[in-house]
Scaffold this motif. Sequence first.
Motif: not given
Length: 438
Positions: A108-109, A101-102, A6, A31, A105, A69-71
Amino acid sequence: MEIVVIGTGYVGLVTGVSLSEIGHQVTCIDTSIEKITKLKKSISPIYEPGIEELIEKNVAANRLFFGTDLQAAMKNKKIVYLTVGTPQNPDGTANLVYLEAAAIDIAKSMVQDTIVVVKSTVPVGTNEKIKKLIEENTQFNVAMVSNPEFLREGSALVDVFEGDRIVLGANDKKALETIAEVNNAFAIPIYKTNLESAEMIKYASNAFLATKISFINEIANICEKTGANIEQVSTGMGLDSRIGSKFLNAGIGYGGSCFPKDTAALSQIAGTVNHDFKLLKAVIEVNEKQKLKLVDVLKTEVSHLQGKKIALLGLAFKPETDDIRESASQVIIENLLVAGANIHVYDPIAQAGIQAVFGDEIVYEKDIESTIIEAEAVLIITEWDEIKAIKPAIFKKLMRQPIVLDGRLIYNKAEMSSLGIKYYSVGDGTNASYKTDY
């Protein structure tokens, strides 16, 4: 192994490219659509010799991918490298907003238990905080590994593949061994510690190197007052294996993205545990003062700088990079503008960065000759090969009066003097007329 990285800044891109080069399948996430679009065309957003060739090679080999798209990237991967920036806050502390913040993310992924490898430079205790933050936002388990980077801008790829050591810190033995396996192909010694020690090693290493630089600059200032020559002194010191020759090059201070930020952050870390790190505070103070060394000498040679052309050769904080962060050039330009000088600058790579700061307040030249022609004085800021290769006779031929103030000790004093060029180099005590109040 399949890995997600990331961040495609300096650390992230070098990390992703190097991991793909040793055989891993790596997806780099950012991003910035603009960055990713360029990277898919093998165009690097950073200046680093050799990086674009390796990007192109590993993309073609289907080992290196780029996306936003990290997810999607994490769907089948259980190792994530976190390399986002931790810029300096006004008080010197590390800004962890982007890192946090990362982390959210990532949480959530996640679709399985995951190892998060933090390469960002962070204060001691941050990995545990990130672990807690991720766990609050996911049902899966996370193991943290601290893997600080020791990259020098301009030679990052050499540092990756020929480095002295790889530091891995974790409080989870299985995760530690997994990431050690990831790095085995580099064939570099791996030093394993707990999380907190790995975090501290990065700060302590950079602070120590910064200390060597400030120390030798203070010795250079003493040399100017005693008749000694700093190049001879530093060479003689470096022959002692206990001291070593690296980072004993006197000049106009350190800059860039690491040393200034990390020394300030370590000083703040010390403060949070009620420790007055006096030595490190002195290192920082000496460095800031040293950046103005050439300006002080200039003012002894050229009175009333108002409207006079002063040339700066080199703007980056070091050669082989476009990085101007905390560079001596910025401080020098600011002071010369206050004095009313007509400033002309040249750097083969870093001019765009300086132009973003100073706009049309200074003149940006296309080559060395146009920069120095009719100049009252030339200040050598960065030791680019192109600048080191200048024939001294050019100064004599083109300048209004040949005054060369060398902040990087790259020219031969005898040759300059034989041509009638008034030449100053940091730490040369053989020219008493240039002794300052340092």
